[in-house]
Design an enzyme around this catalytic site. Structure first.
Site, PDB file in Angstrom:
ATOM      1  N   HIS A   1       0.852  -1.195   0.000  1.00  0.00           N
ATOM      2  CA  HIS A   1       0.000   0.000   0.000  1.00  0.00           C
ATOM      3  C   HIS A   1       0.891   1.250   0.000  1.00  0.00           C
ATOM      4  CE1 HIS A   1      -2.146   3.194   2.268  1.00  0.00           C
ATOM      5  NE2 HIS A   1      -3.160   2.802   1.523  1.00  0.00           N
TER       6      HIS A   1
ATOM      7  N   ASN B   1       1.342   3.720   1.788  1.00  0.00           N
ATOM      8  CA  ASN B   1       1.988   4.176   3.026  1.00  0.00           C
ATOM      9  C   ASN B   1       3.001   3.192   3.573  1.00  0.00           C
ATOM     10  OD1 ASN B   1       0.436   6.434   2.957  1.00  0.00           O
ATOM     11  ND2 ASN B   1      -0.893   5.892   4.668  1.00  0.00           N
ATOM     12  N   LYS B   2       3.148   2.030   2.968  1.00  0.00           N
ATOM     13  CA  LYS B   2       4.041   1.029   3.543  1.00  0.00           C
ATOM     14  C   LYS B   2       5.495   1.288   3.118  1.00  0.00           C
ATOM     15  CE  LYS B   2       0.693  -1.231   5.641  1.00  0.00           C
ATOM     16  NZ  LYS B   2      -0.637  -0.917   5.174  1.00  0.00           N
ATOM     17  N   ASN B   3       6.437   0.563   3.720  1.00  0.00           N
ATOM     18  CA  ASN B   3       7.859   0.892   3.499  1.00  0.00           C
ATOM     19  C   ASN B   3       8.299   0.701   2.054  1.00  0.00           C
ATOM     20  OD1 ASN B   3       7.681   1.142   6.269  1.00  0.00           O
ATOM     21  ND2 ASN B   3       9.753   0.370   6.616  1.00  0.00           N
ATOM     22  N   ILE B   4       7.697  -0.290   1.378  1.00  0.00           N
ATOM     23  CA  ILE B   4       7.902  -0.505  -0.053  1.00  0.00           C
ATOM     24  C   ILE B   4       6.511  -0.483  -0.667  1.00  0.00           C
ATOM     25  CG2 ILE B   4       8.458  -2.316  -1.760  1.00  0.00           C
ATOM     26  CD1 ILE B   4      10.966  -1.041  -0.639  1.00  0.00           C
TER      27      ILE B   4
END
Ligand SMILES: *Cc1c(COP(=O)(O)O)cnc(C)c1O
Length: 385
Positions: free
Chosen positions: A182, A184-187
């Site tokens: 998603h 907002n996730k780190n990747i």
């Protein structure tokens, strides 16, 4: 409010090469699942020690499929944490099973594994832990519990891409592991996710659940069969191309997040009465930097004063068992005191790899006045009550 130098709580970092590569996919004539998805899966599999990986349009879909692969349905129970994005518990209900909550460990804010055993019943089929903020749940204890009680594990590792437990990357070990890409996730792949599987047979069944249960007959171009009522969870090549552009940055992103976390700890004003997260630079990927506000503070006042100072603050997450959906299952206030306190008082401060050191200082400087106003508002509120 949203001025030009507004500091959001998170922000994806997409490089120009990735933007150009997406353009090439769009011009190629093949934009849905194809070669980019296969390449993305291959690179993810290499990261996860060669385990089979299937890309998905979301981690929610990946968890729904994981539950199907584990044959979890009506009458079954799945044990999870009350502090997570609601997808974690929703997927269990959508499978027709019951989500059974267990309180958090206030130190890690993850599911308290010491309380899990007491929640296991003859109907329990799986454990569904969450690595909140990218801090991994203790995998040794988790899998010891699972094997002692013959339970499947579905790791909701949505937030823990790039984190590790004891030096082994999350995803490289364990049972079924679901990771989110998603925005907002780190990747990120804008939207997307993946499921890490145990073997090729399970991966083939995963493909059926991913796309309408449809399989080709052998190598023939003619004819197909459908063996189960699969869903529609495939990732597009456009999204996979974004994900491929992110993976080379994984180590640098994680390292930068760790540096930013160190600066928060170094600069934080300890007299404010906030509770800081567990300081784990070795294993966490610092997906979020979350502090618990003092009980006296009114969180909405804090958040709006921070916004006035040009700083975005998130809430991740209100305790799920207090949502109407779960109250209808019999849960209510007082069931999980640690989760409830976390849910009431947690705030996610800005944390993303493109942040400058000075941005942390800006957050720290704004926090004092914002918190004092939030506490003053709380004092007024409690006098009225
Ligand atoms: C983001 C997230 C999900 C859902 O991921 P999607 O890709 O948005 O479906 C599930 N669980 C947790 C803990 C998350 O943070």
């Amino acid at each position: 409010m949203a001025t030009s130098n507004f500091l959001p709580f998170t922000r994806p970092a997409i490089d120009e090469a990735t933007i150009a590569a997406v353009g090439e996919v769009l011009r190629s004539g093949w934009i849905t699942s194809g070669p980019k998805v296969r390449e993305f899966e291959a690179q993810l599999s290499a990261l996860f020690g060669g385990r089979p990986v299937r890309a998905m349009s979301s981690a929610t879909g990946a968890m729904e499929i994981a539950l199907a692969l584990a044959n979890i349905g009506p009458g079954d129970e799945v044990i999870t944490t009350p502090v997570s994005w609601v997808a974690t518990a929703n997927v269990v209900l959508r499978a027709g099973a019951r989500s059974v909550f267990v309180d958090c460990d206030p130190r890690t804010r993850n599911i308290d594994l010491a309380l899990v055993e007491a929640a296991i019943t003859p109907r329990t089929r799986a454990l569904l832990p969450v690595d909140l903020a990218g801090l991994p749940v203790d995998r040794d204890r988790l899998y010891a519990l699972a094997s002692a009680h013959r339970l499947r594990v579905i790791e909701d590792a949505a937030q823990s891409m790039g984190a590790n437990w004891g030096g082994r990357m999350v995803g490289a070990t364990g049972d079924l592991v679901s990771i989110s890409f998603h925005a907002n996730k780190n990747i990120t792949s804008a939207e997307g996710g993946c499921l890490v599987l145990n073997d090729e047979d399970e991966a083939r069944r995963c493909e059926l659940w991913r796309l309408q249960g449809a399989a080709k007959h052998g190598d023939s171009w003619d004819g197909m069969d459908v063996t189960l009522a699969g869903g529609k969870h495939n990732l597009t090549d456009i999204a996979a191309c974004i994900g491929l552009g992110q993976l080379p940055h994984l180590a640098a992103f994680t390292a930068r997040r760790g540096e930013l976390a160190r600066r928060y700890f170094a600069r934080f004003d300890r007299t404010l009465g906030c509770e800081l997260p567990l300081e784990d630079y070795a294993q966490s990927n610092w997906h979020m930097f979350q502090v618990l506000l003092p009980e006296a503070a009114v969180r909405t006042v804090f958040i709006s004063r921070m916004r006035d100072a040009g700083i975005g603050v998130g809430v991740h997450y209100p305790a799920m068992h207090l949502f109407t959906l779960f109250r209808k299952l019999g849960y209510g206030p007082g069931d999980f005191p640690h989760a409830e306190r976390i849910g009431r008082s947690t705030v996610s401060l800005p944390m993303f790899p493109a942040m400058a050191d000075g941005d942390i200082d800006r957050v720290i400087a704004a926090m004092g006045p914002a918190l004092h106003e939030a506490i003053a508002a709380g004092t007024v509120r409690s006098k009225r009550a």
